[in-house]
Design a protein around this motif. Structure first.
Motif, PDB file in Angstrom:
ATOM      1  N   VAL A  37     -72.029 158.548  -7.837  1.00 18.34           N
ATOM      2  CA  VAL A  37     -71.692 160.041  -6.968  1.00 18.34           C
ATOM      3  C   VAL A  37     -70.745 160.115  -5.683  1.00 18.34           C
ATOM      4  O   VAL A  37     -71.326 158.924  -4.905  1.00 18.34           O
ATOM      5  N   VAL A  38     -69.568 160.576  -5.593  1.00 14.57           N
ATOM      6  CA  VAL A  38     -69.155 160.374  -4.438  1.00 14.57           C
ATOM      7  C   VAL A  38     -69.738 161.032  -3.263  1.00 14.57           C
ATOM      8  O   VAL A  38     -69.993 162.268  -3.532  1.00 14.57           O
ATOM      9  N   ASP A  58     -74.450 164.575   4.540  1.00 13.47           N
ATOM     10  CA  ASP A  58     -73.783 163.948   3.091  1.00 13.47           C
ATOM     11  C   ASP A  58     -73.140 165.128   2.511  1.00 13.47           C
ATOM     12  O   ASP A  58     -74.255 165.594   1.618  1.00 13.47           O
ATOM     13  N   HIS A  59     -72.023 165.169   1.946  1.00 14.95           N
ATOM     14  CA  HIS A  59     -71.538 166.170   1.117  1.00 14.95           C
ATOM     15  C   HIS A  59     -71.666 165.541  -0.311  1.00 14.95           C
ATOM     16  O   HIS A  59     -70.955 164.380  -0.388  1.00 14.95           O
ATOM     17  N   LEU A  60     -72.246 165.784  -1.400  1.00 16.09           N
ATOM     18  CA  LEU A  60     -72.680 165.162  -2.529  1.00 16.09           C
ATOM     19  C   LEU A  60     -71.791 165.705  -3.819  1.00 16.09           C
ATOM     20  O   LEU A  60     -72.121 166.844  -3.911  1.00 16.09           O
ATOM     21  N   GLY A  61     -71.087 164.917  -4.488  1.00 15.66           N
ATOM     22  CA  GLY A  61     -70.041 165.307  -5.457  1.00 15.66           C
ATOM     23  C   GLY A  61     -69.142 166.302  -5.264  1.00 15.66           C
ATOM     24  O   GLY A  61     -68.815 166.404  -3.911  1.00 15.66           O
ATOM     25  N   PRO A  62     -68.989 167.190  -6.255  1.00 15.32           N
ATOM     26  CA  PRO A  62     -69.422 167.302  -7.458  1.00 15.32           C
ATOM     27  C   PRO A  62     -69.071 165.941  -8.322  1.00 15.32           C
ATOM     28  O   PRO A  62     -68.102 165.404  -8.287  1.00 15.32           O
ATOM     29  N   LEU A  71     -78.373 160.632  -9.222  1.00 20.77           N
ATOM     30  CA  LEU A  71     -78.349 159.887  -8.063  1.00 20.77           C
ATOM     31  C   LEU A  71     -78.773 158.439  -8.002  1.00 20.77           C
ATOM     32  O   LEU A  71     -78.316 157.446  -7.364  1.00 20.77           O
ATOM     33  N   ASP A  72     -79.952 158.446  -8.761  1.00 20.87           N
ATOM     34  CA  ASP A  72     -80.460 157.229  -9.060  1.00 20.87           C
ATOM     35  C   ASP A  72     -80.849 156.391  -7.770  1.00 20.87           C
ATOM     36  O   ASP A  72     -80.471 155.140  -7.727  1.00 20.87           O
ATOM     37  N   GLU A 123     -84.151 161.207  -8.178  1.00 18.79           N
ATOM     38  CA  GLU A 123     -84.011 160.549  -9.380  1.00 18.79           C
ATOM     39  C   GLU A 123     -83.260 161.764 -10.514  1.00 18.79           C
ATOM     40  O   GLU A 123     -83.195 162.897  -9.928  1.00 18.79           O
ATOM     41  N   ALA A 124     -82.663 160.965 -11.668  1.00 19.37           N
ATOM     42  CA  ALA A 124     -82.266 161.846 -12.864  1.00 19.37           C
ATOM     43  C   ALA A 124     -83.691 162.868 -13.291  1.00 19.37           C
ATOM     44  O   ALA A 124     -84.813 162.350 -12.845  1.00 19.37           O
ATOM     45  N   THR A 125     -83.156 163.895 -13.926  1.00 16.59           N
ATOM     46  CA  THR A 125     -84.604 164.732 -14.063  1.00 16.59           C
ATOM     47  C   THR A 125     -85.290 164.588 -15.594  1.00 16.59           C
ATOM     48  O   THR A 125     -86.150 165.003 -16.174  1.00 16.59           O
ATOM     49  N   GLY A 126     -84.382 163.746 -16.414  1.00 18.20           N
ATOM     50  CA  GLY A 126     -85.054 163.469 -17.769  1.00 18.20           C
ATOM     51  C   GLY A 126     -84.471 164.724 -18.774  1.00 18.20           C
ATOM     52  O   GLY A 126     -84.911 164.463 -19.780  1.00 18.20           O
ATOM     53  N   ARG A 127     -83.712 165.551 -17.977  1.00 16.39           N
ATOM     54  CA  ARG A 127     -83.301 166.758 -19.001  1.00 16.39           C
ATOM     55  C   ARG A 127     -82.081 167.514 -18.674  1.00 16.39           C
ATOM     56  O   ARG A 127     -81.345 168.132 -19.518  1.00 16.39           O
ATOM     57  N   TYR A 128     -81.575 167.235 -17.438  1.00 10.79           N
ATOM     58  CA  TYR A 128     -80.434 168.173 -16.844  1.00 10.79           C
ATOM     59  C   TYR A 128     -79.214 167.059 -17.251  1.00 10.79           C
ATOM     60  O   TYR A 128     -79.317 165.932 -16.937  1.00 10.79           O
TER      61      TYR A 128
END
Ligand code: MN
Length: 313
Positions: A37-38, A58-62, A71-72, A123-128
């Protein structure tokens, strides 16, 4: 989404914030990457360390994320600050050492107070799967709460204010007669601006200093246009600011009473002097109870000592 603060952002030294009255001071954000992610880091920068008690933006993404990767950011510590997480698109799973496990979606607020110490993962959501776009800000805690207990709040809905050409969502603090229910230890505010073409006059508090960050689109003040990837500092002693918008725009207005104490930031810590950071970092590295345990599948993040420390790295 806590990107660590390094000497590329600001020298790890003690400097007070010196707000000055000036029209629109535009500084370029620093581009960095957090996994895939930038990030565009608007604060801290060498010329501007705080805006009110806001000390990190911090502006994350897109960015494109998957069910398993986003993001991990594994468990890492914080002291002396609040994290404010706000998404425009996507989902993130927050876990912390208080036992919180909270999915956040656009329009919702995750607010974590570190006080004496907390750890969390993002973390990642496991579904999104899809685009991820958002912002994480830190608020420096004042003397009377920064050694206190950690806490976490999730606000699924926040008050909105109709503007002449758009809608403001009051994330933290008071704006145009609306008040966020979020905890606030200092006099500060953050408002998400969802704007369409037109002219918008934002009511400000003269004792606050303010800044703007644009996520999409652009805003114009007088002869200057602010686009994504920059901080637009507005200064203090303003009771309103007129913005012009020509294309659909997403932006953040934030500010507060200039922070009264010099702060020292390094990595994920907000403190007042090196010894506080040295002590916190030694305890994190040793796995002390100060930061607890996060029930995360990701590995704890361990980094070497602060730049002022001699010896091993
Ligand atoms: Mn963090």
């Amino acid at each position: 989404m806590s990107g660590p603060v390094t000497t590329a952002d600001v020298p790890a030294e003690h400097v007070a914030s010196h707000p000055e009255a000036c029209p629109l001071e535009i500084t370029e954000s620093r581009r960095t990457e957090l996994g895939s992610v930038v990030i565009r880091r608007a604060l801290p920068r060498r010329g501007r360390r705080t805006v009110g008690s806001w000390c990190f933006v911090d502006h994350l993404g897109p960015a494109a994320v998957t069910e398993e990767h986003g993001l991990d950011i594994g468990p890492h510590p914080h002291i002396g600050l609040q994290t404010v997480t706000w998404l425009l698109e996507g989902e993130v799973l927050h876990r912390d050492s208080l036992g919180s496990e909270q999915l956040i979606r656009p329009g919702q607020l995750n607010l974590m107070t570190a006080g004496h110490g907390v750890a969390h993962s993002e973390e990642a959501t496991g579904r999104y799967r899809g685009p991820l776009h958002g912002v994480q800000l830190w608020v420096a805690q004042p003397a009377d709460t920064r050694h206190g207990a950690a806490a976490f709040e999730h606000h699924p809905e926040l008050p909105q204010v109709e503007l002449t050409a758009g809608v403001g969502t009051v994330i933290v603090g008071d704006f145009a007669e609306a008040s966020s229910p979020a905890r606030r230890d200092t006099e500060h505010v953050a408002v998400h601006l969802d704007l369409r073409a037109g002219t918008i006059d934002l009511a400000l508090v003269p004792t606050f200093e303010y800044a703007l960050v644009v996520f999409e689109g652009a805003v114009t003040l007088g002869s200057r246009t602010l686009e994504p990837g920059h901080l637009g500092y507005l200064g203090t002693e303003l009771d309103h600011v007129p913005l012009r918008v020509e294309t659909p725009t997403q932006a953040l207005l934030f500010g507060g009473v200039p922070f009264p104490e010099p702060i020292l930031m390094w990595w994920n810590y907000v403190a007042r002097d090196r010894s506080e950071i040295d002590a916190a970092h030694a305890e994190w590295r040793a796995g002390s109870d100060r930061f607890g345990t996060v029930a995360s599948p990701l590995e704890r993040i361990i980094v070497g000592p602060p730049p002022w420390a001699s010896g091993e790295r």
